[in-house]
Design a protein around this motif. Structure first.
Motif, PDB file in Angstrom:
ATOM      1  N   CYS B 245       0.840  -1.208   0.000  1.00  0.00           N
ATOM      2  CA  CYS B 245       0.000   0.000   0.000  1.00  0.00           C
ATOM      3  C   CYS B 245       0.871   1.252   0.000  1.00  0.00           C
ATOM      4  CB  CYS B 245      -0.951  -0.014   1.190  1.00  0.00           C
ATOM      5  SG  CYS B 245      -0.117   0.274   2.758  1.00  0.00           S
ATOM      6  N   ASN B 246       0.199   2.370   0.049  1.00  0.00           N
ATOM      7  CA  ASN B 246       0.841   3.670  -0.133  1.00  0.00           C
ATOM      8  C   ASN B 246       1.134   4.385   1.202  1.00  0.00           C
ATOM      9  OD1 ASN B 246       1.640   6.043  -1.316  1.00  0.00           O
ATOM     10  ND2 ASN B 246      -0.358   6.593  -2.158  1.00  0.00           N
ATOM     11  N   ALA B 247       0.889   3.678   2.334  1.00  0.00           N
ATOM     12  CA  ALA B 247       1.029   4.336   3.643  1.00  0.00           C
ATOM     13  C   ALA B 247       2.436   4.886   3.852  1.00  0.00           C
ATOM     14  CB  ALA B 247       0.720   3.327   4.753  1.00  0.00           C
ATOM     15  N   ALA B 248       2.509   6.092   4.404  1.00  0.00           N
ATOM     16  CA  ALA B 248       3.775   6.766   4.745  1.00  0.00           C
ATOM     17  C   ALA B 248       4.657   7.016   3.522  1.00  0.00           C
ATOM     18  CB  ALA B 248       4.562   5.995   5.802  1.00  0.00           C
ATOM     19  N   LYS B 249       4.065   6.875   2.347  1.00  0.00           N
ATOM     20  CA  LYS B 249       4.829   7.200   1.134  1.00  0.00           C
ATOM     21  C   LYS B 249       4.146   8.390   0.463  1.00  0.00           C
ATOM     22  CE  LYS B 249       4.875   2.788  -0.215  1.00  0.00           C
ATOM     23  NZ  LYS B 249       4.616   2.060   1.041  1.00  0.00           N
ATOM     24  N   GLY B 250       3.148   8.089  -0.402  1.00  0.00           N
ATOM     25  CA  GLY B 250       2.471   9.181  -1.102  1.00  0.00           C
ATOM     26  C   GLY B 250       1.287   9.748  -0.336  1.00  0.00           C
ATOM     27  N   LYS B 251       1.069   9.275   0.887  1.00  0.00           N
ATOM     28  CA  LYS B 251      -0.055   9.832   1.658  1.00  0.00           C
ATOM     29  C   LYS B 251       0.230   9.801   3.159  1.00  0.00           C
ATOM     30  CE  LYS B 251      -2.898   5.660   2.066  1.00  0.00           C
ATOM     31  NZ  LYS B 251      -4.166   5.043   1.782  1.00  0.00           N
ATOM     32  N   CYS B 252      -0.507  10.629   3.871  1.00  0.00           N
ATOM     33  CA  CYS B 252      -0.402  10.651   5.331  1.00  0.00           C
ATOM     34  C   CYS B 252      -1.755  11.123   5.873  1.00  0.00           C
ATOM     35  CB  CYS B 252       0.702  11.600   5.792  1.00  0.00           C
ATOM     36  SG  CYS B 252       0.325  13.342   5.569  1.00  0.00           S
ATOM     37  N   ALA B 253      -1.872  11.116   7.204  1.00  0.00           N
ATOM     38  CA  ALA B 253      -3.092  11.630   7.830  1.00  0.00           C
ATOM     39  C   ALA B 253      -2.715  12.362   9.111  1.00  0.00           C
ATOM     40  CB  ALA B 253      -4.054  10.479   8.132  1.00  0.00           C
ATOM     41  N   VAL B 254      -3.588  13.285   9.516  1.00  0.00           N
ATOM     42  CA  VAL B 254      -3.351  14.034  10.758  1.00  0.00           C
ATOM     43  C   VAL B 254      -4.623  13.950  11.598  1.00  0.00           C
ATOM     44  CG1 VAL B 254      -2.698  16.259  11.761  1.00  0.00           C
ATOM     45  CG2 VAL B 254      -1.808  15.624   9.504  1.00  0.00           C
ATOM     46  N   THR B 255      -4.473  13.601  12.884  1.00  0.00           N
ATOM     47  CA  THR B 255      -5.652  13.464  13.749  1.00  0.00           C
ATOM     48  C   THR B 255      -6.079  14.832  14.306  1.00  0.00           C
ATOM     49  OG1 THR B 255      -4.481  13.225  15.835  1.00  0.00           O
ATOM     50  CG2 THR B 255      -4.754  11.222  14.521  1.00  0.00           C
ATOM     51  N   ALA B 256      -7.226  14.826  14.972  1.00  0.00           N
ATOM     52  CA  ALA B 256      -7.759  16.067  15.562  1.00  0.00           C
ATOM     53  C   ALA B 256      -6.815  16.635  16.622  1.00  0.00           C
ATOM     54  CB  ALA B 256      -9.130  15.784  16.168  1.00  0.00           C
ATOM     55  N   TYR B 257      -5.871  15.823  17.085  1.00  0.00           N
ATOM     56  CA  TYR B 257      -4.911  16.289  18.102  1.00  0.00           C
ATOM     57  C   TYR B 257      -3.536  16.580  17.502  1.00  0.00           C
ATOM     58  CZ  TYR B 257      -8.536  14.189  21.052  1.00  0.00           C
ATOM     59  OH  TYR B 257      -9.736  13.863  21.632  1.00  0.00           O
ATOM     60  N   GLU B 308      -6.284  -7.980  -0.681  1.00  0.00           N
ATOM     61  CA  GLU B 308      -7.113  -6.953  -0.029  1.00  0.00           C
ATOM     62  C   GLU B 308      -6.485  -6.543   1.293  1.00  0.00           C
ATOM     63  OE1 GLU B 308     -10.113  -5.506  -0.867  1.00  0.00           O
ATOM     64  OE2 GLU B 308     -10.004  -6.428  -2.841  1.00  0.00           O
ATOM     65  N   HIS B 309      -5.238  -6.950   1.514  1.00  0.00           N
ATOM     66  CA  HIS B 309      -4.611  -6.720   2.819  1.00  0.00           C
ATOM     67  C   HIS B 309      -4.409  -5.220   3.080  1.00  0.00           C
ATOM     68  CE1 HIS B 309      -2.278  -7.551   6.370  1.00  0.00           C
ATOM     69  NE2 HIS B 309      -1.321  -6.750   5.932  1.00  0.00           N
ATOM     70  N   CYS B 310      -4.814  -4.804   4.293  1.00  0.00           N
ATOM     71  CA  CYS B 310      -4.561  -3.434   4.733  1.00  0.00           C
ATOM     72  C   CYS B 310      -3.798  -3.550   6.058  1.00  0.00           C
ATOM     73  CB  CYS B 310      -5.881  -2.686   4.909  1.00  0.00           C
ATOM     74  SG  CYS B 310      -5.721  -1.197   5.909  1.00  0.00           S
ATOM     75  N   PRO B 311      -2.530  -3.128   6.086  1.00  0.00           N
ATOM     76  CA  PRO B 311      -1.725  -3.292   7.289  1.00  0.00           C
ATOM     77  C   PRO B 311      -2.340  -2.608   8.520  1.00  0.00           C
ATOM     78  CG  PRO B 311      -0.330  -2.731   5.425  1.00  0.00           C
ATOM     79  CD  PRO B 311      -1.739  -2.574   4.964  1.00  0.00           C
ATOM     80  N   GLY B 312      -2.957  -1.461   8.322  1.00  0.00           N
ATOM     81  CA  GLY B 312      -3.550  -0.737   9.450  1.00  0.00           C
ATOM     82  C   GLY B 312      -4.717  -1.513  10.038  1.00  0.00           C
ATOM     83  N   MET B 313      -5.549  -2.005   9.141  1.00  0.00           N
ATOM     84  CA  MET B 313      -6.722  -2.765   9.573  1.00  0.00           C
ATOM     85  C   MET B 313      -6.278  -4.030  10.324  1.00  0.00           C
ATOM     86  SD  MET B 313      -9.492  -3.739   6.744  1.00  0.00           S
ATOM     87  CE  MET B 313     -10.567  -5.123   6.979  1.00  0.00           C
ATOM     88  N   GLY B 319      -3.535  -7.001  15.918  1.00  0.00           N
ATOM     89  CA  GLY B 319      -2.297  -6.592  16.588  1.00  0.00           C
ATOM     90  C   GLY B 319      -1.069  -6.899  15.755  1.00  0.00           C
ATOM     91  N   ASP B 320      -1.247  -7.362  14.523  1.00  0.00           N
ATOM     92  CA  ASP B 320      -0.104  -7.706  13.674  1.00  0.00           C
ATOM     93  C   ASP B 320      -0.378  -7.182  12.262  1.00  0.00           C
ATOM     94  OD1 ASP B 320       1.801  -8.840  12.059  1.00  0.00           O
ATOM     95  OD2 ASP B 320       1.455 -10.911  12.699  1.00  0.00           O
ATOM     96  N   HIS B 321       0.436  -6.224  11.849  1.00  0.00           N
ATOM     97  CA  HIS B 321       0.140  -5.560  10.573  1.00  0.00           C
ATOM     98  C   HIS B 321       0.431  -6.436   9.343  1.00  0.00           C
ATOM     99  CE1 HIS B 321       4.356  -4.835  11.365  1.00  0.00           C
ATOM    100  NE2 HIS B 321       4.548  -4.451  10.116  1.00  0.00           N
TER     101      HIS B 321
END
Ligand SMILES: C[S@@+](CC[C@H](N)C(=O)[O-])C[C@H]1O[C@@H](n2cnc3c(N)ncnc32)[C@H](O)[C@@H]1O
Ligand code: SF4
Lengths: 92, 346
Positions: B245-257, B308-313, B319-321
């Motif tokens: 997947c594209n995590a921490a490469k071409g995309k990121c996210a920011v939480t309300a905090y 269909e693997h999503c490491p975050g999910m 508990g294991d990505h």
């Protein structure tokens, strides 16, 4: 209208753009178009802040590419003119 | 070069160079619906942690320098952040392509839609689950929400804001999903149907009880491929050396905090953007764990070509990505089976 060195241009508000590795991409969503600029056009574009005269942009590019600003004059004015004609920037 | 290939080229460039071209901002955890499927664990903002407007401005500026082009405002319900309008306006002024994912409830008159247009929101993705008001309202737990969401779609379109539709496939709406698809098609609205209901972000499995069954999924894909040539399923090339997947490469996210995440699903913060500079935390060694996941790291239970693997999910649920979820494996198998019957039919 043709531009002169003393003109000041401003990028049209609301046009998304970004520069990666010296190259700019402009998203013109209204016209369903995306424009990728070459290195010099990208420098010009990123300086169209509504404050900087085209002459000052020429000086900046001249310094970076170690050429005389005069030699760049025609190219910079032509690129700037294109931005205006494509309605990506306006002369203020 | 056409627009799509130019945009794909930029996307690939961002992945190769770890430039977060797309950033999702969770402006708040608060929400005016209570969807049974929702992955958000608590709809409250901790007043001690919630970001001030100056911090959001600072984060936008940092994302700008990091190379972000696309900002997606979301939540919870983004418009419940008291600074929503200022954040949206600033995002536009800085040159981001700014969009929002919303249930539409706050877009309750044409003036709100016009204001969204005027602050530079380029597109609103509306979550709509069924054309049957009872089903939609049951899914959101808010009576009357269907009508309000439909009104929002109409206000936005009148105001000239592009609208797309997101729908989640669950046991509750699967039967009516093609009515929604037909309606979207007739109304020239792009529709995305997501078959994967994730757990809550804290691992609570309650939402997953709404997952469509194997039979329902099979029915859905069979019907879809018969309805539309473009939805014929084709296996993708999944080389061992390819990223999952594209995590921490071409995309990121920011939480309300202000926590910086590798992606919206991965709740392991790389650091906090109020306390740290983006560049100091984005490139830190811990990010590699998420950035470098390749197909060769997986157990490969999924049907090849239909991963269909999503490491975050997987991390949130097991508990294991790297461990593939039974649901993801089942979904991949369903897709493979449907793709094979396609070939036999030809
Ligand atoms: C979390 S919501 C936030 C934005 C807004 N409140 C909305 O519902 O559109 C963003 C999207 O995530 C989807 N979603 C929520 N919970 C989910 C889950 N457990 N699995 C998959 N998608 C989910 C929603 O349907 C929505 O389209
Ligand atoms: S999916 Fe969106 S609308 Fe529904 S509860 Fe979650 S945040 Fe709220």
């Amino acid at each position: 209208m043709s531009l002169v060195k003393t003109n000041v241009l401003k990028r049209k508000l609301g046009l998304p753009w970004q520069k990666i590795e010296g190259q700019a991409l402009i998203l013109d969503a209204e016209n369903h178009e995306a424009h990728e600029l070459n290195e010099v056009a990208s420098i010009i574009w990123s300086h169209l802040d509504g404050k900087t005269q085209l002459a000052a942009i020429m000086d900046k590019i001249a310094e970076e590419f170690e050429v005389e600003a005069e030699e760049l004059s025609y190219d910079v004015l032509t690129v700037a003119q294109n931005f205006v004609e494509l309605e990506l920037a306006e002369c203020i | 070069m056409n627009n799509q290939s130019l945009l794909d080229q930029w996307r690939n460039k961002s992945i190769d160079q770890f430039i977060p071209l797309q950033a999702s901002l969770e402006l708040t955890n608060r929400c005016n619906e209570r969807c049974g499927h929702c992955y958000i664990p608590s709809f409250k903002d901790d007043p001690a942690k919630v970001l001030k407007i100056e911090s959001w401005y600072q984060i936008l500026n940092e994302l700008r320098s990091a190379g972000t082009l696309y900002i997606i405002l979301m939540g919870g319900e983004a418009m419940l952040n008291p600074h929503f309008w200022d954040i949206a306006k600033k995002s536009n002024e800085l040159g981001f392509h700014t969009t929002m994912i919303s249930n539409g409830l706050k877009i309750n008159k044409i003036e709100v839609a016009e204001k969204l247009k005027s602050v530079g929101i380029k597109m609103v993705t509306i979550s709509l689950y069924s054309l049957d008001p009872k089903i939609h309202d049951t899914m959101t737990s808010v009576k009357g929400s269907f009508q309000k969401t439909m009104n929002a779609i109409s206000y936005l379109r009148k105001a000239g804001v592009k609208v797309t539709i997101n729908s989640l496939l669950t046991t509750l709406n699967v039967k009516t999903i093609f009515d929604l698809e037909d309606w979207c098609y007739k109304n020239d609205l792009e529709l995305k149907i997501d078959p994967t209901v994730t757990s809550k972000l804290n691992g609570d499995m309650a939402p997953t009880r709404l997952r469509a069954s194997k039979e329902q999924l099979k029915w859905f894909y069979e019907q879809r491929k018969n309805r539309w040539e473009m939805f014929k399923l084709e296996p993708a090339e999944e080389l061992n050396t390819d990223y999952v997947c594209n995590a921490a490469k071409g995309k990121c996210a920011v939480t309300a905090y202000g926590d910086l995440l590798p992606c919206i699903e991965i709740r392991d913060p790389l650091g906090n953007l109020v306390e740290n500079k983006f560049s100091d935390i984005w490139y830190k060694p811990e990010a590699k764990k998420w950035r470098d996941i390749k197909f060769s790291d997986l157990s490969k239970k999924s049907a090849s070509g239909f991963c269909e693997h999503c490491p975050g999910m997987a991390k949130n649920e097991l508990g294991d990505h790297l461990q593939e979820l039974d649901f993801s494996v089942m979904l991949s198998q369903v897709k493979k089976e449907v793709s094979e019957t396609q070939e036999t039919n030809v």
